[in-house]
Design an enzyme around this catalytic site. Structure first.
Site, PDB file in Angstrom:
ATOM      1  N   TYR A 151       0.846  -1.208   0.000  1.00 17.31           N
ATOM      2  CA  TYR A 151       0.000   0.000   0.000  1.00 17.31           C
ATOM      3  C   TYR A 151       0.885   1.263   0.000  1.00 17.31           C
ATOM      4  O   TYR A 151       0.642   2.197  -0.769  1.00 17.31           O
ATOM      5  CB  TYR A 151      -0.958   0.007   1.209  1.00 17.31           C
ATOM      6  CG  TYR A 151      -1.768   1.287   1.262  1.00 17.31           C
ATOM      7  CD1 TYR A 151      -2.853   1.486   0.409  1.00 17.31           C
ATOM      8  CD2 TYR A 151      -1.412   2.331   2.123  1.00 17.31           C
ATOM      9  CE1 TYR A 151      -3.573   2.682   0.412  1.00 17.31           C
ATOM     10  CE2 TYR A 151      -2.119   3.522   2.137  1.00 17.31           C
ATOM     11  CZ  TYR A 151      -3.193   3.695   1.282  1.00 17.31           C
ATOM     12  OH  TYR A 151      -3.886   4.882   1.287  1.00 17.31           O
ATOM     13  N   ARG A 198       1.284   8.379  12.645  1.00 15.11           N
ATOM     14  CA  ARG A 198       0.772   9.598  13.286  1.00 15.11           C
ATOM     15  C   ARG A 198      -0.744   9.731  13.168  1.00 15.11           C
ATOM     16  O   ARG A 198      -1.425  10.157  14.100  1.00 15.11           O
ATOM     17  CB  ARG A 198       1.441  10.828  12.664  1.00 15.11           C
ATOM     18  CG  ARG A 198       1.070  12.127  13.369  1.00 15.11           C
ATOM     19  CD  ARG A 198       1.348  13.335  12.511  1.00 15.11           C
ATOM     20  NE  ARG A 198       0.540  13.314  11.299  1.00 15.11           N
ATOM     21  CZ  ARG A 198       0.634  14.193  10.308  1.00 15.11           C
ATOM     22  NH1 ARG A 198       1.522  15.155  10.373  1.00 15.11           N
ATOM     23  NH2 ARG A 198      -0.147  14.105   9.255  1.00 15.11           N
ATOM     24  N   ARG A 208     -10.976   3.836   8.816  1.00 12.78           N
ATOM     25  CA  ARG A 208      -9.917   3.279   7.987  1.00 12.78           C
ATOM     26  C   ARG A 208      -8.795   2.790   8.889  1.00 12.78           C
ATOM     27  O   ARG A 208      -8.538   3.364   9.934  1.00 12.78           O
ATOM     28  CB  ARG A 208      -9.336   4.347   7.043  1.00 12.78           C
ATOM     29  CG  ARG A 208     -10.358   5.246   6.440  1.00 12.78           C
ATOM     30  CD  ARG A 208      -9.711   6.356   5.649  1.00 12.78           C
ATOM     31  NE  ARG A 208      -9.194   5.851   4.380  1.00 12.78           N
ATOM     32  CZ  ARG A 208      -8.406   6.552   3.596  1.00 12.78           C
ATOM     33  NH1 ARG A 208      -7.987   7.729   3.953  1.00 12.78           N
ATOM     34  NH2 ARG A 208      -8.008   6.052   2.454  1.00 12.78           N
ATOM     35  N   PHE A 268      13.888  20.474  -1.649  1.00 10.70           N
ATOM     36  CA  PHE A 268      12.560  19.900  -1.862  1.00 10.70           C
ATOM     37  C   PHE A 268      12.467  18.456  -1.357  1.00 10.70           C
ATOM     38  O   PHE A 268      11.468  18.074  -0.748  1.00 10.70           O
ATOM     39  CB  PHE A 268      12.210  19.973  -3.359  1.00 10.70           C
ATOM     40  CG  PHE A 268      11.008  19.188  -3.756  1.00 10.70           C
ATOM     41  CD1 PHE A 268       9.736  19.600  -3.401  1.00 10.70           C
ATOM     42  CD2 PHE A 268      11.145  18.013  -4.490  1.00 10.70           C
ATOM     43  CE1 PHE A 268       8.610  18.860  -3.769  1.00 10.70           C
ATOM     44  CE2 PHE A 268      10.024  17.274  -4.862  1.00 10.70           C
ATOM     45  CZ  PHE A 268       8.759  17.703  -4.494  1.00 10.70           C
TER      46      PHE A 268
HETATM   47  C1  PS7 Z   1       4.195  15.223  -6.245  1.00 15.05           C
HETATM   48  C2  PS7 Z   1       5.434  16.534  -4.461  1.00 15.05           C
HETATM   49  C3  PS7 Z   1      11.307  12.808  -3.024  1.00 15.05           C
HETATM   50  C4  PS7 Z   1      12.008  10.550  -3.975  1.00 15.05           C
HETATM   51  C5  PS7 Z   1      -0.757  14.313  -2.814  1.00 15.05           C
HETATM   52  C6  PS7 Z   1       6.671  13.232  -1.615  1.00 15.05           C
HETATM   53  C7  PS7 Z   1      -1.583   9.886   0.108  1.00 15.05           C
HETATM   54  C8  PS7 Z   1       2.944  11.052   2.630  1.00 15.05           C
HETATM   55  O1  PS7 Z   1      -2.116   8.919   3.631  1.00 15.05           O
HETATM   56  O2  PS7 Z   1      -2.975  13.244   2.497  1.00 15.05           O
HETATM   57  O3  PS7 Z   1      -3.884  10.356   2.614  1.00 15.05           O
HETATM   58  O4  PS7 Z   1      -3.222  10.697   5.011  1.00 15.05           O
HETATM   59  O5  PS7 Z   1      -1.292  13.495   4.381  1.00 15.05           O
HETATM   60  C9  PS7 Z   1       3.626  15.060  -3.805  1.00 15.05           C
HETATM   61  C10 PS7 Z   1      10.061  10.693  -2.520  1.00 15.05           C
HETATM   62  C11 PS7 Z   1       0.314  12.113  -2.957  1.00 15.05           C
HETATM   63  C12 PS7 Z   1       5.572  11.112  -0.944  1.00 15.05           C
HETATM   64  C13 PS7 Z   1       0.762  10.455  -0.373  1.00 15.05           C
HETATM   65  C14 PS7 Z   1       2.435  14.216  -4.019  1.00 15.05           C
HETATM   66  C15 PS7 Z   1       9.037  11.337  -1.712  1.00 15.05           C
HETATM   67  C16 PS7 Z   1      -0.981  11.426  -2.959  1.00 15.05           C
HETATM   68  C17 PS7 Z   1       4.443  11.794  -0.271  1.00 15.05           C
HETATM   69  C18 PS7 Z   1       1.810  14.017  -2.682  1.00 15.05           C
HETATM   70  C19 PS7 Z   1       7.666  10.926  -2.187  1.00 15.05           C
HETATM   71  C20 PS7 Z   1      -0.813  10.125  -2.310  1.00 15.05           C
HETATM   72  C21 PS7 Z   1       0.888  13.025   2.201  1.00 15.05           C
HETATM   73  C22 PS7 Z   1       3.480  10.751   0.247  1.00 15.05           C
HETATM   74  O6  PS7 Z   1      -0.520  13.112   1.958  1.00 15.05           O
HETATM   75  O7  PS7 Z   1      -1.614  11.281   3.257  1.00 15.05           O
HETATM   76  C23 PS7 Z   1       4.375  15.574  -4.805  1.00 15.05           C
HETATM   77  C24 PS7 Z   1      11.081  11.337  -3.144  1.00 15.05           C
HETATM   78  C25 PS7 Z   1       0.425  13.429  -2.827  1.00 15.05           C
HETATM   79  C26 PS7 Z   1       6.577  11.737  -1.542  1.00 15.05           C
HETATM   80  C27 PS7 Z   1      -0.502  10.182  -0.809  1.00 15.05           C
HETATM   81  C28 PS7 Z   1       1.123  11.002   0.929  1.00 15.05           C
HETATM   82  C29 PS7 Z   1       1.536  12.296   1.079  1.00 15.05           C
HETATM   83  C30 PS7 Z   1       2.442  11.258   1.233  1.00 15.05           C
HETATM   84  P1  PS7 Z   1      -2.795  10.280   3.652  1.00 15.05           P
HETATM   85  P2  PS7 Z   1      -1.670  12.850   3.085  1.00 15.05           P
HETATM   86 MN    MN Z   2      -5.091   8.808   1.088  1.00 17.93          MN
HETATM   87 MN    MN Z   3      -3.523  13.863   8.618  1.00 20.53          MN
END
Ligand code: PS7
Ligand code: MN
Ligand code: MN
Ligand code: MN
Ligand code: MN
Ligand code: MN
Length: 358
Positions: A151, A198, A208, A268
């Site tokens: 997941y 968290r 969930r 970043f």
């Molecule tokens: C494209 C910058 C840098 C190699 C919106 C950044 C859910 C933790 O689980 O809503 O729904 O509670 O709090 C970001 C790796 C992803 C992972 C991801 C896109 C780092 C939608 C971030 C971020 C890879 C899917 C937090 C993963 O969201 O989570 C860009 C390198 C989005 C990264 C989800 C989660 C982000 C997350 P949840 P949140």
């Molecule tokens: Mn989600």
């Molecule tokens: Mn949250």
């Protein structure tokens, strides 16, 4: 140095940045500091995945309706004028989907290779999210640690894959990173696992669960019992096992960051990782995760963003500082005391090989 000049931006691009600021706390600031070439592709990548996640997270949409929406979400990227008004009124990012037509207009202007990368990751993530949306509704949810990590791969490892491909395409990361996808995977796994540890209480209120049954069933008979104040000791032992599982990615994250060639891209990728290690320290041995939504303070977040992420040495200093604080909170009565202690020792040793202290 802000890369943007809103007076030269199309109205639809200004709208995209407005939604970026609305939907993201930590990501919007670091995205807007990205260099000119990466700024718009990564801002749009963020908004596309945020749109997909807004459908995944909306528990007012039933699984049979949600499943095809997730699997086919990538098709909307090519549908001029597509918007979605069906999110529940409480969905925090529903406005983004109400105005998603603006994201689509800007996606169309991207270089073909950037569009292709974003589309490819959207297809794979949508399918992965769909598998787990049905699994959660009709079966027992996440059972094994392998399922938990699968997941996390779909929702975060794939984000890392897409970002790394974008960085290499633009010439900002060592192409050798594409040959070491396990490093990229660790970057995503670390962020996602910290988020899942968290958010355990918030996710519980939304019906969930992402903590794998093979871990929690060693401490309580039913998932609900983990939140019962009577079971705090067992619940904390369970959270320690989850923390131990997340900590194993920390050294590979530092190794990945050594492959980044440009300052704005380095910041970043580094800032979210330092927030993640600070968040692990906050959640470790902290019973409040079971009854509230906790976050590192604005002051700590601000300090990490401004003083601690300029180069790999400073990031290592941050990781070492929090590793030592975690070690201080480690409780000899905890069943994973020894393994946590060893994982932290291994992390400190790895940092020592990168930057010997003399
Ligand atoms: C494209 C910058 C840098 C190699 C919106 C950044 C859910 C933790 O689980 O809503 O729904 O509670 O709090 C970001 C790796 C992803 C992972 C991801 C896109 C780092 C939608 C971030 C971020 C890879 C899917 C937090 C993963 O969201 O989570 C860009 C390198 C989005 C990264 C989800 C989660 C982000 C997350 P949840 P949140
Ligand atoms: Mn989600
Ligand atoms: Mn949250
Ligand atoms: Mn989410
Ligand atoms: Mn609009
Ligand atoms: Mn979450």
């Amino acid at each position: 140095v802000h890369q943007r000049d809103p007076s030269k931006e199309a109205a639809t691009l200004q709208s995209c940045f407005k939604f970026l600021n609305m939907t993201s706390r930590s990501f919007s600031a670091v995205i807007q500091e990205l260099n000119h070439e990466m700024l718009v592709p990564i801002a749009l990548f963020y908004l596309v995945l945020r749109g997909l996640d807004t459908i995944e997270d909306d528990m007012t949409i039933s699984a049979p309706v949600k499943e095809p929406m997730l699997r086919e979400f990538y098709k909307n990227l090519k549908k001029d004028g597509w918007t979605f008004n069906g999110n529940g009124p409480d969905e925090k990012d529903r406005e983004l989907l109400v105005h998603f037509d603006d994201v689509i207009v800007e996606m169309k202007k991207l270089k073909e290779n950037y569009f292709k990368i974003i589309e490819d990751i959207t297809i794979k993530m949508g399918n992965g999210m769909a598998d787990y949306a049905i699994n959660a509704e009709f079966q027992s949810g996440v059972v094994t640690v392998a399922e938990y990590e699968e997941y996390c791969h779909y929702v975060a490892g794939l984000v890392g894959e897409g970002l790394t491909r974008l960085f290499v395409e633009g010439g900002y990361a060592n192409p050798a990173l594409l040959e070491r996808m396990e490093l990229t995977e660790s970057m995503g796994q670390f962020l996602q696992k910290v988020n899942i540890i968290r958010d355990v209480h918030e996710d519980f209120l939304d019906n969930r669960r992402f903590w794998p049954k093979d871990i929690w069933s060693k401490y309580v008979d039913n998932w609900d019992d983990i939140f019962d104040p009577k079971n705090r000791t067992k619940a904390l032992q369970c959270s320690s096992e989850m923390v131990l599982n997340a900590l194993k990615h920390a050294d590979e994250c530092l190794f990945y960051m050594a492959g980044i060639k440009e300052q704005s891209v380095f910041n970043f990728v580094a800032i979210p990782q330092t927030m993640a290690i600070a968040t692990i320290e906050l959640v470790f041995q902290n019973p409040r995760i079971f009854d509230s939504h906790i976050k590192i303070t604005k002051g700590d977040a601000c300090h990490l963003m401004t003083n601690s992420t300029q180069n790999l040495r400073l990031v290592c200093d941050v990781f070492r500082k929090y590793a030592r604080r975690i070690a201080q909170k480690n409780d000899p009565r905890d069943p994973h005391y020894l393994e946590i202690s060893m994982a932290l020792g291994k992390l400190e040793q790895f940092i020592e090989t990168l930057f010997p202290s003399q």
